[in-house]
Design an enzyme around this catalytic site. Sequence first.
Site, PDB file in Angstrom:
ATOM      1  N   ASP A  44       0.844  -1.197   0.000  1.00  0.00           N
ATOM      2  CA  ASP A  44       0.000   0.000   0.000  1.00  0.00           C
ATOM      3  C   ASP A  44       0.884   1.254   0.000  1.00  0.00           C
ATOM      4  OD1 ASP A  44       0.848  -0.183   2.610  1.00  0.00           O
ATOM      5  OD2 ASP A  44      -1.150  -0.037   3.515  1.00  0.00           O
ATOM      6  N   ASP A  83      -0.974  -6.131  -0.271  1.00  0.00           N
ATOM      7  CA  ASP A  83      -1.285  -5.511   1.015  1.00  0.00           C
ATOM      8  C   ASP A  83      -2.786  -5.335   1.181  1.00  0.00           C
ATOM      9  OD1 ASP A  83       0.712  -4.999   2.838  1.00  0.00           O
ATOM     10  OD2 ASP A  83       1.359  -3.141   1.877  1.00  0.00           O
ATOM     11  N   LYS A 113      -0.998  -9.442   2.833  1.00  0.00           N
ATOM     12  CA  LYS A 113      -0.238  -8.979   4.001  1.00  0.00           C
ATOM     13  C   LYS A 113      -1.102  -8.000   4.772  1.00  0.00           C
ATOM     14  CE  LYS A 113       3.399  -5.968   3.692  1.00  0.00           C
ATOM     15  NZ  LYS A 113       2.893  -4.826   4.479  1.00  0.00           N
ATOM     16  N   GLU A 115      -1.207  -5.592   8.654  1.00  0.00           N
ATOM     17  CA  GLU A 115      -0.376  -5.038   9.722  1.00  0.00           C
ATOM     18  C   GLU A 115      -0.970  -5.316  11.103  1.00  0.00           C
ATOM     19  OE1 GLU A 115       0.194  -0.851   8.933  1.00  0.00           O
ATOM     20  OE2 GLU A 115       1.011  -1.217   6.932  1.00  0.00           O
ATOM     21  N   GLU A 182       9.497  -4.196  10.248  1.00  0.00           N
ATOM     22  CA  GLU A 182       9.896  -2.889   9.693  1.00  0.00           C
ATOM     23  C   GLU A 182      10.425  -1.972  10.795  1.00  0.00           C
ATOM     24  OE1 GLU A 182       7.109  -1.107   6.981  1.00  0.00           O
ATOM     25  OE2 GLU A 182       8.184   0.811   6.978  1.00  0.00           O
TER      26      GLU A 182
HETATM   27  O1  KIV Z   1       3.600  -1.088   1.574  1.00  0.00           O
HETATM   28  C1  KIV Z   1       4.752  -1.521   1.502  1.00  0.00           C
HETATM   29  O2  KIV Z   1       5.472  -1.338   0.521  1.00  0.00           O
HETATM   30  C2  KIV Z   1       5.253  -2.293   2.640  1.00  0.00           C
HETATM   31  C3  KIV Z   1       6.716  -2.571   2.690  1.00  0.00           C
HETATM   32  C4  KIV Z   1       7.454  -1.335   2.990  1.00  0.00           C
HETATM   33  C5  KIV Z   1       7.037  -3.677   3.619  1.00  0.00           C
HETATM   34  O3  KIV Z   1       4.498  -2.664   3.471  1.00  0.00           O
END
Ligand code: KIV
Length: 275
Positions: A44, A83, A113, A115, A182
């Site tokens: 994202d 994401d 993915k 968070e 991160e």
């Molecule tokens: O959104 C993204 O690119 C990320 C990476 C920085 C891990 O979550």
Amino acid sequence: MKQTTVTFQQAKQTGQKLSMLTAYDYSMAKLIDGAGVSAILVGDSLGMVMLGYDNTLSVTMEDMIHHTAAVARGAKNALVVADMPFLSYQISVEKAVRNAGRLIQEGHAEAVKLEGGSTVVPQVRAIVNASIPVMGHLGLTPQSVNAFGGYKVQGKTQEAAQKLLDDARALEEAGAFAIVLECVPAKLAQKVSKAISIPTIGIGAGAGCDGQVLVYQDMMGMFSDFTPKFVKRFGEIGQAMQSAVRDYVLAVEAGRFPSEEHTFSIDDDVLEKLY
Ligand code: KIV
């Protein structure tokens, strides 16, 4: 070789390091895939590097599906991870499963993915139960930028470090196949990596992680708004692109482009008969 969550697990067992880069469109995905990365993340971060927002919070499911589908068309070997954007999984477990499913069904991602740690464990468990592989993301989770009061290194105090370790264990237990770490101190990231049996993918988390991820515009010198400390530039593609554009502008202005070789011809007869 096609990369899957199974090859990720094998890499953890054999100590083979994993490489992940972001991509947001077909051409870049094809280029990055052809260079042999383990995974492509449709992050994202696209909100910032592609759409020009100040943070990732404005990115929508529609944005993510649109870009993920383009990347999936270009990626043949890399595992495609999409994401889940802000508010696509925090509201309810049911919404989380539906939205993860959309990224798979409409975006053709192979994993999602999201968070967070213990607070998103029910969502992770439910998405995994729907046969959708989940990558976790701990440490500096950009969707929490307002709660963190800025982009800051996480896990530095005893309490925060313990929470990060506990969250990593909770995500593993919930069925996540990998975890992005991160902006956490390198020694803590190494300890977490040793404590769990799924791979950790670091960004600003040191060499002790099982793999690394970067935003491609950062590592290729294509994004100049700001450069985080953890970014290493592997190329100066931004400068190369700008110089190509400058050459193009000069060639057009001087009438040097297009030349004969870039031009289509027509029989003079045809032209002569025009009235
Ligand atoms: O959104 C993204 O690119 C990320 C990476 C920085 C891990 O979550």
